[in-house]
Design an enzyme around this catalytic site. Structure first.
Site, PDB file in Angstrom:
ATOM      1  N   GLU A 174      61.699  14.856  65.594  1.00 26.29           N
ATOM      2  CA  GLU A 174      62.110  14.448  64.242  1.00 26.29           C
ATOM      3  C   GLU A 174      63.617  14.284  64.133  1.00 26.29           C
ATOM      4  OE1 GLU A 174      59.898  14.434  61.080  1.00 26.29           O
ATOM      5  OE2 GLU A 174      58.238  14.178  62.472  1.00 26.29           O
ATOM      6  N   HIS A 248      61.432  20.612  58.209  1.00 29.04           N
ATOM      7  CA  HIS A 248      62.521  20.403  59.173  1.00 29.04           C
ATOM      8  C   HIS A 248      63.446  21.610  59.067  1.00 29.04           C
ATOM      9  CE1 HIS A 248      61.940  15.830  58.498  1.00 29.04           C
ATOM     10  NE2 HIS A 248      61.401  16.153  59.659  1.00 29.04           N
ATOM     11  N   CYS A 370      69.665  15.344  54.491  1.00 24.65           N
ATOM     12  CA  CYS A 370      68.599  14.481  55.043  1.00 24.65           C
ATOM     13  C   CYS A 370      69.037  13.034  55.058  1.00 24.65           C
ATOM     14  CB  CYS A 370      67.343  14.532  54.179  1.00 24.65           C
ATOM     15  SG  CYS A 370      66.592  16.130  54.033  1.00 24.65           S
TER      16      CYS A 370
HETATM   17  O1  SUG Z   1      59.743  13.390  56.407  1.00 24.85           O
HETATM   18  N1  SUG Z   1      59.684  12.692  52.976  1.00 24.85           N
HETATM   19  C1  SUG Z   1      60.449  12.958  54.163  1.00 24.85           C
HETATM   20  C2  SUG Z   1      61.677  13.769  53.824  1.00 24.85           C
HETATM   21  C3  SUG Z   1      62.592  13.906  54.992  1.00 24.85           C
HETATM   22  C4  SUG Z   1      63.691  14.859  54.751  1.00 24.85           C
HETATM   23  N2  SUG Z   1      64.557  14.893  55.873  1.00 24.85           N
HETATM   24  C5  SUG Z   1      65.119  15.978  56.397  1.00 24.85           C
HETATM   25  N3  SUG Z   1      64.742  17.185  56.037  1.00 24.85           N
HETATM   26  N4  SUG Z   1      65.997  15.822  57.299  1.00 24.85           N
HETATM   27  C6  SUG Z   1      59.604  13.690  55.220  1.00 24.85           C
HETATM   28  O2  SUG Z   1      58.836  14.570  54.844  1.00 24.85           O
HETATM   29  C7  SUG Z   1      57.946  11.562  51.686  1.00 24.85           C
HETATM   30  C8  SUG Z   1      57.453  10.152  51.550  1.00 24.85           C
HETATM   31  C9  SUG Z   1      56.378   9.993  50.518  1.00 24.85           C
HETATM   32  O3  SUG Z   1      55.589  10.916  50.305  1.00 24.85           O
HETATM   33  O4  SUG Z   1      56.319   8.874  49.934  1.00 24.85           O
HETATM   34  C10 SUG Z   1      58.711  11.777  52.986  1.00 24.85           C
HETATM   35  O5  SUG Z   1      58.409  11.151  53.973  1.00 24.85           O
END
Ligand code: SUG
Length: 449
Positions: A174, A248, A370
């Site tokens: 990731e 994460h 993020c």
């Molecule tokens: O991968 N949310 C992302 C958020 C990522 C956050 N990034 C870090 N923590 N670095 C994920 O969970 C939600 C999309 C949706 O439900 O439409 C989403 O993918």
């Protein structure tokens, strides 16, 4: 040679929506099928970039991806010209629409893992796009991320952009959200701290949600990036953190320079002792551990305290630092009080907290950290970065105008059924490619994993 950190933020795309697609991400699940506000989302993201720029930091960006992802739909059996494809999907498989329209590449911390040239044995900056295989809507990102990173970091003397790791659960990756480069100065060799959720010994029955990063993926990145083995430190997440919604590691920890700011329950305790000892062979690690008694894991996850950007001063000095925190931290009395105490504690370098409004992204589980990919660059490397992807005030203003012209104010799940959204999105992205003067921006070559 001097070096500095450049933040490349994901420019939030016109199809930002709440698909409820990310298992283990509590905000994504809570807001599933809510109405999103793409224009506001993108303007919030640009304003955060401006805030950093105005403080003297260099700011870059990664463009939004081509959506809907027609090539993904073709691999799922849909045929014909794209307008026919999207109509067929709306009629026969509407549940696929949030996936192919997702604007999730905004969370650039998941775009790639980056090793700076001061750390790699061959003196180049290495970038590996994350395969993001845990969720379908994110794994489709890796092909375009690879293309965009190759455009931005094109010079092979300075940069090596690798293909993503094999798309298999064993190598689930990731990106930088689980990686922190620790160092005493940006131009000095540092340590890569690789945090992972599972390895072959992990008892998966104790996990309520998926562990998205594997130890084997992290080890592969170390090899791929020519990072000397002694400069790689591995640290396992605490299952309690994953179960509380830290999908994460950057939801419960952030590092910069010699500082690691983390929640008491972020890491597996035994793994943590070993990792801290290994790091201390290279540098004096400044640990800022926030006890659960001061901020609970639940409050850390709901406010995204640790998803703040931890920044050195703009000139790269590490003696004083600042946190760019989400407004949600200011809104929470307990977390706000903790931050007030923190900046008055002179035993550690964080002197200031700047709050930013990224609420549209936060509602999908993405905070300030993020939204950015950190790339540490020497002056020579910086000069080799494609200049279209580095911001100045004029470019931000033009991007804001572009957003205001092309983005819808709101998007409901029902709106994804409308084929006109595809045409509008394509028009927006074509205009972006013209605005940036990058004709190949959306000419994405095939990447077979
Ligand atoms: O991968 N949310 C992302 C958020 C990522 C956050 N990034 C870090 N923590 N670095 C994920 O969970 C939600 C999309 C949706 O439900 O439409 C989403 O993918």
């Amino acid at each position: 040679m001097s070096a500095r950190e450049v933040n490349f933020d994901g420019l939030i795309g016109p199809t930002h929506n709440y698909g409820g697609l990310a298992v283990g991400n509590l905000a994504s699940n809570r807001n599933a099928k809510a109405v999103s506000y793409p224009r506001r989302a993108a303007l919030q993201g640009l304003e955060k970039m401006r805030t950093l720029m105005n403080m003297g930091y260099l700011q870059g960006f990664i463009p939004p991806q081509l959506r809907p992802d027609i090539s993904a739909l073709k691999r799922l059996g849909f045929r014909g010209p794209e307008m026919d494809v999207i109509r067929q999907v709306a009629e026969t498989a509407p549940e696929l629409l949030p996936m192919v329209y997702s604007a999730s590449s905004m969370w650039a911390a998941n775009a790639a893992t980056v090793t700076p040239s001061a750390d790699s044995a061959d003196g180049r900056v290495h970038l590996t796009p994350a395969n993001l295989i845990t969720t379908a809507h994110r794994t489709i990102e890796s092909r375009q991320t690879w293309h965009h990173l190759k455009l931005i970091f094109a010079d092979p003397h300075c940069f090596s952009v690798h293909q993503p790791l094999p798309g298999m659960p064993r190598f689930a990756d990731e990106g930088a959200a689980n990686h922190t480069r620790l160092t005493t100065a940006y131009d000095k060799a540092g340590v890569g701290l690789f945090v992972y959720g599972r390895d072959e010994k992990t008892d998966l029955t104790q996990l309520r949600y998926p562990a998205r990063q594997t130890l084997e993926a992290s080890r592969a990145l170390v090899r791929q990036h020519n990072l000397p083995l002694k400069r790689a430190v591995y640290l396992q997440q605490n299952p309690a953190a994953i179960n509380a919604g830290a999908f994460h590691n950057d939801v419960v920890a952030v590092g910069n320079g010699p500082v690691l700011f983390y929640h008491e329950q972020a890491f597996d305790p035994a793994s943590q002792d070993v990792a801290f000892r290994q790091i201390s062979e290279h540098m004096e690690l400044i640990r800022i551990c926030v006890p659960a008694a001061e901020v609970s894991l639940e409050d850390a996850v709901s406010t995204y305290l640790f998803n703040s950007q931890l920044l050195s001063m703009a000139d790269g000095q590490m003696k004083e630092m600042r946190l760019i925190a989400p407004l949600e931290c200011q809104d929470h009395p307990g977390v706000a009080a903790y931050l007030n105490r923190l900046i008055r504690d002179y035993s550690q370098p964080i002197r200031e907290v700047v709050f930013v409004d990224v609420r549209q992204s936060m509602a999908n589980g993405g905070g300030p950290a993020c939204l950015r990919l950190r790339v540490c660059l020497t002056d020579q490397e910086l000069a080799a970065v494609h200049p279209s992807f580095i911001l100045d005030e004029d470019k931000i203003a033009r991007l804001e105008e572009w957003v205001s012209t092309f983005y819808r104010e709101s998007l409901s799940p029902q709106d994804l059924m409308d084929p006109a959204l595809m045409t509008e999105t394509h028009n927006a992205l074509e205009a972006l490619s013209r605005l940036l003067g990058v004709p190949d921006l959306y000419h994405v070559p095939d990447l077979r994993l």
